[in-house]
Motif scaffolding. Sequence first.
Motif, PDB file in Angstrom:
ATOM      1  N   ALA A 176       0.650  -1.076   0.048  1.00  0.00           N
ATOM      2  CA  ALA A 176       0.028   0.201   0.490  1.00  0.00           C
ATOM      3  C   ALA A 176       0.727   1.431   0.229  1.00  0.00           C
ATOM      4  CB  ALA A 176      -1.324  -0.168   0.849  1.00  0.00           C
ATOM      5  N   VAL A 177       1.698   1.181   0.601  1.00  0.00           N
ATOM      6  CA  VAL A 177       2.824   2.227   0.601  1.00  0.00           C
ATOM      7  C   VAL A 177       3.534   2.922  -0.207  1.00  0.00           C
ATOM      8  CG1 VAL A 177       4.759   1.246   0.978  1.00  0.00           C
ATOM      9  CG2 VAL A 177       4.532   3.709   1.745  1.00  0.00           C
ATOM     10  N   VAL A 178       3.515   2.118  -1.525  1.00  0.00           N
ATOM     11  CA  VAL A 178       3.979   1.980  -3.064  1.00  0.00           C
ATOM     12  C   VAL A 178       2.414   3.181  -3.691  1.00  0.00           C
ATOM     13  CG1 VAL A 178       4.320   1.203  -5.422  1.00  0.00           C
ATOM     14  CG2 VAL A 178       5.573  -0.319  -3.513  1.00  0.00           C
ATOM     15  N   TYR A 179       1.530   2.797  -3.189  1.00  0.00           N
ATOM     16  CA  TYR A 179       0.411   3.274  -4.233  1.00  0.00           C
ATOM     17  C   TYR A 179       0.406   5.041  -3.475  1.00  0.00           C
ATOM     18  CZ  TYR A 179      -1.661  -0.551  -5.665  1.00  0.00           C
ATOM     19  OH  TYR A 179      -1.469  -2.150  -6.441  1.00  0.00           O
ATOM     20  N   HIS A 180       0.396   4.858  -2.264  1.00  0.00           N
ATOM     21  CA  HIS A 180       0.232   6.630  -1.106  1.00  0.00           C
ATOM     22  C   HIS A 180       1.979   7.148  -1.822  1.00  0.00           C
ATOM     23  CE1 HIS A 180      -1.218   3.956   1.877  1.00  0.00           C
ATOM     24  NE2 HIS A 180      -1.705   4.042   1.204  1.00  0.00           N
ATOM     25  N   VAL A 181       2.439   6.705  -2.228  1.00  0.00           N
ATOM     26  CA  VAL A 181       4.377   7.310  -2.483  1.00  0.00           C
ATOM     27  C   VAL A 181       4.175   7.970  -3.854  1.00  0.00           C
ATOM     28  CG1 VAL A 181       6.292   7.498  -2.925  1.00  0.00           C
ATOM     29  CG2 VAL A 181       5.450   6.624  -0.838  1.00  0.00           C
ATOM     30  N   ALA A 182       3.549   6.707  -4.721  1.00  0.00           N
ATOM     31  CA  ALA A 182       3.475   7.737  -6.252  1.00  0.00           C
ATOM     32  C   ALA A 182       2.278   7.983  -5.976  1.00  0.00           C
ATOM     33  CB  ALA A 182       3.002   5.968  -6.790  1.00  0.00           C
ATOM     34  N   LEU A 183       1.181   8.018  -5.882  1.00  0.00           N
ATOM     35  CA  LEU A 183      -0.074   9.121  -6.492  1.00  0.00           C
ATOM     36  C   LEU A 183       0.107  10.258  -5.434  1.00  0.00           C
ATOM     37  CD1 LEU A 183      -2.967   9.859  -7.484  1.00  0.00           C
ATOM     38  CD2 LEU A 183      -4.171   8.831  -4.280  1.00  0.00           C
ATOM     39  N   ALA A 184       1.095  10.398  -4.754  1.00  0.00           N
ATOM     40  CA  ALA A 184       1.415  12.331  -3.851  1.00  0.00           C
ATOM     41  C   ALA A 184       2.767  12.466  -4.601  1.00  0.00           C
ATOM     42  CB  ALA A 184       2.500  11.458  -2.799  1.00  0.00           C
TER      43      ALA A 184
END
Length: 498
Positions: A176-184
């Motif tokens: 999930a952290v990958v999605y959070h970082v990519a979207l940010a």
Amino acid sequence: MDTTTQASLPSLAPASATLHGHDTVTLAQAMGLLAIVGDLAMGQPIDASARAARLAARIALAAGGDAGAAAHAQMAARLRWSGSTATAAGFARLLGDDIGGRQAMLTRTLSAQQATRLAKVKQHLAPLAAIHCDVAGDIAAMLGLPAPVEHGLRHLFERYDGRGQPQGLDGNGVPAVVYHVALAGDIDILARAHGLSAALATVTRLGGVRYPAALVAQVAPHAQAWLEALEAPEETAPLTDFLPLSVPLTLVADTVELKLPWLAGHSRRVALLVQIAAQGVGLPDAEQRSLARAALLHGIGRAAVPNSVWERRSKPSDADWEAIRRAPYWSARIGNRIDGIEADAQLASQAYERLDGSGYHRSLDATTLGMPQRLLAAAAAYVALRSPRPWRAAHEPASTRTLLEAQVTGGRLDRAAVDAVLAAAATASVVPPTRQLLSAREVDVLRRISLGETGKDAARALRISHGAVRTHVESILGKLGCSTRAAATLRALTLGLI
């Protein structure tokens, strides 16, 4: 690279030599330095990762995560480009400009020529993504960060649709952290480049492709307010994980030097040499400490200068020199943004000043350059001369002495400083026994490939078969627990093996 440039490898100050504790910084300082280095390497503003980190924490909370998930997203976002120096050479080959090319990729502003070129070499991007993730994950592990942060960085370029790198994970299989970082990162970068409306249109289109569409829908209504909030000072939130109080500053230097393989270990050697020289001339302990730290920081500004400038085999052009002269400026600029590093970074930025005012970046002269600056300049010059470069072989001790003497006679370097550095080099020239993790031959091979030699180059230099080199490389990667040569270089430097 021509093997003639690699015939003599620097023996001064292996990584296992001690800097007497002068090479530690706080975890926050190390992460701050690595974040800015990564931003510059990717052609981004100096605060890009810090901004993305704050956004990523908000996204994690909006997605239902707790304070721990928000902290992990924040740490991962700060280090997301920490593997970028290791892929600089690869992107320089693919796009001609490792910094400008990656900046255009992130902002989706590739020219028609760049897009065509990238399409032709797209198959080469997957190995670069693997290197980036391997190095970034190793950095997180070496810093002692929580497992979710390391895991996220090792899968940084995975996508929701399963067409990402390095393992092609999809859906809920992607951390999930990958999605959070990519979207940010996408929201901040694209809003800055094209405006918020265009940014939101793009991330909406990428919903279900790069990250979950549901996550984009949760975040989009808050994007404007969150971006506006970034203009206010950051509030420091308590961390939920046990984290180390201090980490090696050498890790920052080693990470920067992955940008140019032939630089591996350069700052470590300068640091040890200048520390011994400072002891020799009787500088106070505080100045010895600052000198060792400044030596480890003096090359961080190289991250802001394209590889094409550093890799020239011919005389640098005027434009090249303008870029080169800005490297120490960036070293100071980076350090000035990190609390507690400012004075060391200012000293670091003066490594290329000369007594006659002919140095850079501020053209200081003998009236303002004290003994610390003079020692640092002499030590950096010595190590550079004794090390191979793409355009020349390493100088032997005798010719190095002659060249430094000429600099003294010409009024550029200080006599006492050069004498102290030469005396220190004689003291530091004995290589201690190799640690037992790698065999002596494996260390020989790793030292060669860590400086950018191909397997064939190393085989010729060591007078063994190319197949033997491949076998040794496989063994080295297995013993060090790495999947790429760049990560093996970083880990071996940290462990004192090369």
